[in-house]
Scaffold this motif. Sequence first.
Motif, PDB file in Angstrom:
ATOM      1  N   TYR A 482      10.654  -1.021   9.768  1.00 46.53           N
ATOM      2  CA  TYR A 482      11.324  -0.202   8.821  1.00 46.53           C
ATOM      3  C   TYR A 482      11.744   1.013   8.792  1.00 46.53           C
ATOM      4  CZ  TYR A 482       9.864  -4.661   6.457  1.00 46.53           C
ATOM      5  OH  TYR A 482       9.632  -6.185   6.162  1.00 46.53           O
ATOM      6  N   GLY A 483      11.535   1.557   9.913  1.00 47.15           N
ATOM      7  CA  GLY A 483      12.257   2.951  10.100  1.00 47.15           C
ATOM      8  C   GLY A 483      11.580   4.012   9.350  1.00 47.15           C
ATOM      9  N   ASP A 484      12.428   4.850   8.658  1.00 55.04           N
ATOM     10  CA  ASP A 484      11.725   6.041   8.068  1.00 55.04           C
ATOM     11  C   ASP A 484      11.232   5.759   6.635  1.00 55.04           C
ATOM     12  OD1 ASP A 484      11.480   8.334   9.488  1.00 55.04           O
ATOM     13  OD2 ASP A 484      13.263   9.277   8.914  1.00 55.04           O
ATOM     14  N   GLU A 485      11.271   4.705   6.167  1.00 59.34           N
ATOM     15  CA  GLU A 485      10.853   4.372   4.852  1.00 59.34           C
ATOM     16  C   GLU A 485       9.230   4.640   4.849  1.00 59.34           C
ATOM     17  OE1 GLU A 485      11.854   0.361   3.580  1.00 59.34           O
ATOM     18  OE2 GLU A 485      10.724   0.606   1.657  1.00 59.34           O
ATOM     19  N   VAL A 486       8.788   5.335   3.731  1.00 57.82           N
ATOM     20  CA  VAL A 486       7.484   5.511   3.782  1.00 57.82           C
ATOM     21  C   VAL A 486       6.790   4.380   2.800  1.00 57.82           C
ATOM     22  CG1 VAL A 486       5.533   7.107   2.913  1.00 57.82           C
ATOM     23  CG2 VAL A 486       7.647   8.283   3.668  1.00 57.82           C
ATOM     24  N   ILE A 487       6.128   3.519   3.465  1.00 57.71           N
ATOM     25  CA  ILE A 487       5.493   2.195   3.071  1.00 57.71           C
ATOM     26  C   ILE A 487       4.113   2.630   2.554  1.00 57.71           C
ATOM     27  CG2 ILE A 487       5.256  -0.101   3.060  1.00 57.71           C
ATOM     28  CD1 ILE A 487       7.557   0.248   5.208  1.00 57.71           C
ATOM     29  N   GLY A 488       3.246   3.259   3.279  1.00 55.10           N
ATOM     30  CA  GLY A 488       1.811   3.408   3.096  1.00 55.10           C
ATOM     31  C   GLY A 488       1.593   4.959   2.687  1.00 55.10           C
ATOM     32  N   LEU A 489       0.534   5.263   3.057  1.00 59.69           N
ATOM     33  CA  LEU A 489       0.413   6.786   2.823  1.00 59.69           C
ATOM     34  C   LEU A 489       0.644   7.662   3.833  1.00 59.69           C
ATOM     35  CD1 LEU A 489      -3.548   6.409   1.248  1.00 59.69           C
ATOM     36  CD2 LEU A 489      -1.491   6.191  -0.207  1.00 59.69           C
ATOM     37  N   GLU A 490       0.897   8.737   3.433  1.00 51.75           N
ATOM     38  CA  GLU A 490       1.031   9.875   4.625  1.00 51.75           C
ATOM     39  C   GLU A 490      -0.294  10.518   5.047  1.00 51.75           C
ATOM     40  OE1 GLU A 490       4.729  11.690   2.751  1.00 51.75           O
ATOM     41  OE2 GLU A 490       5.459  11.256   4.877  1.00 51.75           O
ATOM     42  N   THR A 491      -0.808   9.820   5.774  1.00 53.24           N
ATOM     43  CA  THR A 491      -2.228  10.204   6.380  1.00 53.24           C
ATOM     44  C   THR A 491      -2.118  11.244   7.535  1.00 53.24           C
ATOM     45  OG1 THR A 491      -2.406   8.123   7.493  1.00 53.24           O
ATOM     46  CG2 THR A 491      -3.924   8.381   5.518  1.00 53.24           C
ATOM     47  N   GLY A 492      -1.129  11.884   7.838  1.00 54.93           N
ATOM     48  CA  GLY A 492      -0.842  12.876   8.681  1.00 54.93           C
ATOM     49  C   GLY A 492      -0.794  12.604  10.248  1.00 54.93           C
ATOM     50  N   ASP A 493      -0.718  13.431  10.980  1.00 57.22           N
ATOM     51  CA  ASP A 493      -0.389  13.139  12.505  1.00 57.22           C
ATOM     52  C   ASP A 493      -1.863  12.532  13.016  1.00 57.22           C
ATOM     53  OD1 ASP A 493      -0.338  13.006  15.070  1.00 57.22           O
ATOM     54  OD2 ASP A 493       0.410  15.138  15.337  1.00 57.22           O
ATOM     55  N   VAL A 494      -1.632  11.252  13.569  1.00 52.74           N
ATOM     56  CA  VAL A 494      -2.878  10.476  13.697  1.00 52.74           C
ATOM     57  C   VAL A 494      -3.438  11.117  15.244  1.00 52.74           C
ATOM     58  CG1 VAL A 494      -1.730   9.028  15.337  1.00 52.74           C
ATOM     59  CG2 VAL A 494      -3.781   8.332  14.223  1.00 52.74           C
ATOM     60  N   THR A 499     -12.673  12.788  15.347  1.00 55.67           N
ATOM     61  CA  THR A 499     -13.801  11.906  15.398  1.00 55.67           C
ATOM     62  C   THR A 499     -13.396  10.760  15.080  1.00 55.67           C
ATOM     63  OG1 THR A 499     -14.459  12.632  13.156  1.00 55.67           O
ATOM     64  CG2 THR A 499     -15.253  14.126  14.869  1.00 55.67           C
ATOM     65  N   TRP A 500     -14.276   9.726  15.195  1.00 53.40           N
ATOM     66  CA  TRP A 500     -14.110   8.411  14.879  1.00 53.40           C
ATOM     67  C   TRP A 500     -14.242   8.209  13.225  1.00 53.40           C
ATOM     68  CZ3 TRP A 500     -12.496   3.564  14.636  1.00 53.40           C
ATOM     69  CH2 TRP A 500     -13.183   2.624  14.017  1.00 53.40           C
ATOM     70  N   GLU A 501     -15.034   9.290  12.579  1.00 53.71           N
ATOM     71  CA  GLU A 501     -15.311   9.252  11.319  1.00 53.71           C
ATOM     72  C   GLU A 501     -14.020   9.500  10.723  1.00 53.71           C
ATOM     73  OE1 GLU A 501     -17.606  10.414  13.373  1.00 53.71           O
ATOM     74  OE2 GLU A 501     -19.041   8.574  13.072  1.00 53.71           O
ATOM     75  N   GLU A 502     -13.340  10.640  11.059  1.00 55.30           N
ATOM     76  CA  GLU A 502     -12.153  10.813  10.429  1.00 55.30           C
ATOM     77  C   GLU A 502     -10.835   9.740  10.557  1.00 55.30           C
ATOM     78  OE1 GLU A 502     -10.242  14.812  11.431  1.00 55.30           O
ATOM     79  OE2 GLU A 502     -12.026  15.206  12.433  1.00 55.30           O
ATOM     80  N   PHE A 503     -10.807   9.350  11.815  1.00 55.88           N
ATOM     81  CA  PHE A 503      -9.980   8.376  12.012  1.00 55.88           C
ATOM     82  C   PHE A 503     -10.271   7.199  11.273  1.00 55.88           C
ATOM     83  CE2 PHE A 503      -8.545   4.468  14.132  1.00 55.88           C
ATOM     84  CZ  PHE A 503      -7.292   4.772  14.625  1.00 55.88           C
ATOM     85  N   TYR A 504     -11.521   6.805  11.089  1.00 51.42           N
ATOM     86  CA  TYR A 504     -11.706   5.408  10.113  1.00 51.42           C
ATOM     87  C   TYR A 504     -11.519   5.793   8.904  1.00 51.42           C
ATOM     88  CZ  TYR A 504     -14.232   1.198   9.089  1.00 51.42           C
ATOM     89  OH  TYR A 504     -14.592   0.164   8.469  1.00 51.42           O
ATOM     90  N   GLU A 505     -11.718   6.866   8.364  1.00 55.09           N
ATOM     91  CA  GLU A 505     -11.692   7.103   7.012  1.00 55.09           C
ATOM     92  C   GLU A 505     -10.023   6.870   6.568  1.00 55.09           C
ATOM     93  OE1 GLU A 505     -13.298   7.724   4.107  1.00 55.09           O
ATOM     94  OE2 GLU A 505     -15.134   7.255   5.468  1.00 55.09           O
ATOM     95  N   ALA A 506      -9.481   7.569   7.495  1.00 59.83           N
ATOM     96  CA  ALA A 506      -7.873   7.552   7.168  1.00 59.83           C
ATOM     97  C   ALA A 506      -7.276   5.855   7.424  1.00 59.83           C
ATOM     98  CB  ALA A 506      -7.052   8.298   8.346  1.00 59.83           C
ATOM     99  N   TYR A 507      -7.963   5.316   8.279  1.00 60.48           N
ATOM    100  CA  TYR A 507      -7.670   3.835   8.189  1.00 60.48           C
ATOM    101  C   TYR A 507      -7.956   2.953   6.945  1.00 60.48           C
ATOM    102  CZ  TYR A 507      -7.550  -1.089   8.482  1.00 60.48           C
ATOM    103  OH  TYR A 507      -7.201  -2.321   8.169  1.00 60.48           O
TER     104      TYR A 507
END
Length: 808
Positions: A482-494, A499-507
């Motif tokens: 869907y290109g540039d359309e923001v559909i979910g949350l902008e959780t930042g630059d992955v 840490t896994w904890e930070e990553f999993y929290e964002a998921y």
Amino acid sequence: NKSVNRQGRERVYSILESNQFTLPNVDVERAKYFTESMRETEGELLTLRWAKALKNVAEKITVWITPNQLLAGRVGMLGRYGILYPEIDGDFYREVLADLANRDKSPFQISQEDIKVVMEEIAPYWEGKTYHEHLNKALPEDIRGVTYHDERGLKSKFVVSETSSYRSALQWVPDYEKVINRGFIDIQNEAKEKLANLDLNNSVDLWDKKPFLEAMIIVCDAIMIWAKRHADLARELAAKESDPKRKAELLQIAETCDHVPAHPARTFREAMQCQWFVQMFSRIEQKASAIISNGRMDQYLYPLYKKDLDEGRITREEAKDLLECMWVDMAQFIDLYINPTGVEFQEGYAHWEAVTIGGQTPEGEDATNDLSYLFLESKREFPLNYPDLAARIHSRSPERFLREVALTIKDGSGFPKLINDEEVVFLNAIKGCPVNEALDYAVSGCTETRMPNRDTYTSGCVYVNFATALEMLLYNGRMLHYGDEVIGLETGDVTKFNTWEEFYEAYKAQHLNLLRKAFQQQHVVDKLRPQHFSAPMSSVLHNLCMENLMDLHAEKIPGGVDYSYFEFLGYGTVVDSLSAIKKLVFEDKKLTLKEVVEACKADFKGHEAVREMLRNAPCYGNNDAYADSVAKDVDRVTQVEAAKSSRERGVHVDVRYVPITSHVPFGKVVSATPNGRHAWTALSDGSSASHGADKNGPTAVLLSNYHSKNYGMTNRASRLLNIKLSPKCVAGEDGTQKIVNLIRTWCDLKLWHLQFNIVNKETLVKAQQEPDNYRSLLVRIAGYSAYFCDLSRDLQNDIIDRTEHAQF
Ligand code: 8X3
């Protein structure tokens, strides 16, 4: 899938072969007469309007007796046919009807004259009034954004997909036993008596209860009028018939239709005809999911079957002939989807008019009887894809039953699917069903269950594509499709997560964001459904509707147990992706997140080594504690949110893992995922492992399913589980015993559902290449079996790519 013995089945084969692979027709009569009446009754109580509309249909619709049939009644023209429900999705007709015959999935044909009838006599009335239009307007903008991809809501976004605008409710099982034992005259008398006892000085009695009871009386008349018209037709046909054998059959049909469903059935034949009338009339009434189900046929038909056998009125073979006569007419009613999302989600002319066998009695004894075996025998000897057959299994299911179930499974047509009493009864009871009713459940859909006098209606449920949560995490709230359309949350630059904890929290944030939108969507759906739909016949057959004088579509019925399901799509895909990142990026530090994202973005082109590493990380489906613990936590997080929504909304909000065929269109909007899955290919289905990821055999698949479940939580329902076995590994007596053992293990583990494909990859590939030689090859899809050659290439590939276990 095997050569069949036709001897003694000349009648049913002659009916079947007259239409089996023909293009189904659209029959517009139901929609025409339904609409004709609805025009005349605006302003009245919806249940009363619906009953009057059904009576108008019953009086005017063409009545049919299929040539050679022993049972009378169909709700459309001869051959394969589907019917229209403009009240749901009439706003799609302009876009869809003219091209129905050319669509690549589940095509239908409709004549030019009938298109004219639809566009001039039916669609104009519904303009601005359909359920779908109302839903599209009612959804708040942020929910619409994950639901639809166009202004009119004709295209799904395939992120949080609603399914309520192609069906008026989820599957249902009417109380057939009540009609067989009492007949509609007695049921109608109960309504008449209640009407006579109303206090018409009381406003509620006058304005709510009186029209409701009038509707109940009218709908009983409607079905009895319809039945009587069949008796008259049978007599007319008999008068013209020159073959004395057929003449006698037609006269017997006339006599039967004169008696049922008005009066209690006296014989097995009358019980079958009565059930068939109720089943067919329910299709005129509404489109409940993909056809209402047949309930516990081996239980409610047994007393009259036994009586007829004992008194010499019928033989076992004659009973089987009658059952198979029902199967071949059932196979001619094809569930028609107008809504394009419905077509994508229910490929291969999906249907689940489940016949339930086995299980336990309301007292908790084993319920298996001679009819249970007769159904299995019929499925082995006459391997038609109708009806869907479901065997209830419990810890004390007799060995003979399991063996016959295993023998039937070995035939390879995908029947029966297995439903586990040890899981279902517990969950129904703990959610408020009296235990004797919980024990008496019937299978109603792919894997769902119903208690005909305790369950209430459930709206078409929401399908959540959780693989998109992964993408939104990788691309900061966006999806490549869907290109540039923001559909979910902008959780930042992955790539910045350390840490896994930070990553999993964002998921989890992405996951829960979709889930909350799904629940909000479903709440709107639940509010709108009773404003648009009514089900007078199903209501008159439901004890709680008659006690409370409320339509079965009402939002809350006192004493009822209300379920609201949502589907978790892409479980294996999500779990394997998370597990690969946890292991390779954060624990072993063999890859960086940047490398993973780059590889996914390029669909692994030039990143083949990364893909190999990702694919070899721990995967769900192998009894691997690492992957299974990720799976268990994702399920836990989902259920915690579902429990919150249950408390808010006062319904049981339960997660299910039932894909039908949605994992294919859902996969088409999802780019490459960190489990090594290529862009736009199918997601994992149901609670099954990702394609080819399960390498340790079927017992490991069961154990992963078991270890990933949260048995201490109760916001759960069905987990559909597909297992594909090679015919060789289940050959002979050894093979039968292996299947029996696998079923016992599955039952002990308290898993909800299990079904098998027993077919070689080579056979499937050949069928793709030479469809004309494999027209009757049946495969198991998701709670139903379909002809492999009726499926789109994508779905065929999905089935080919499922792991084929060659030994266990
Ligand atoms: C199949 C799935 O969505 O109709 O039974 O409940 S659904």
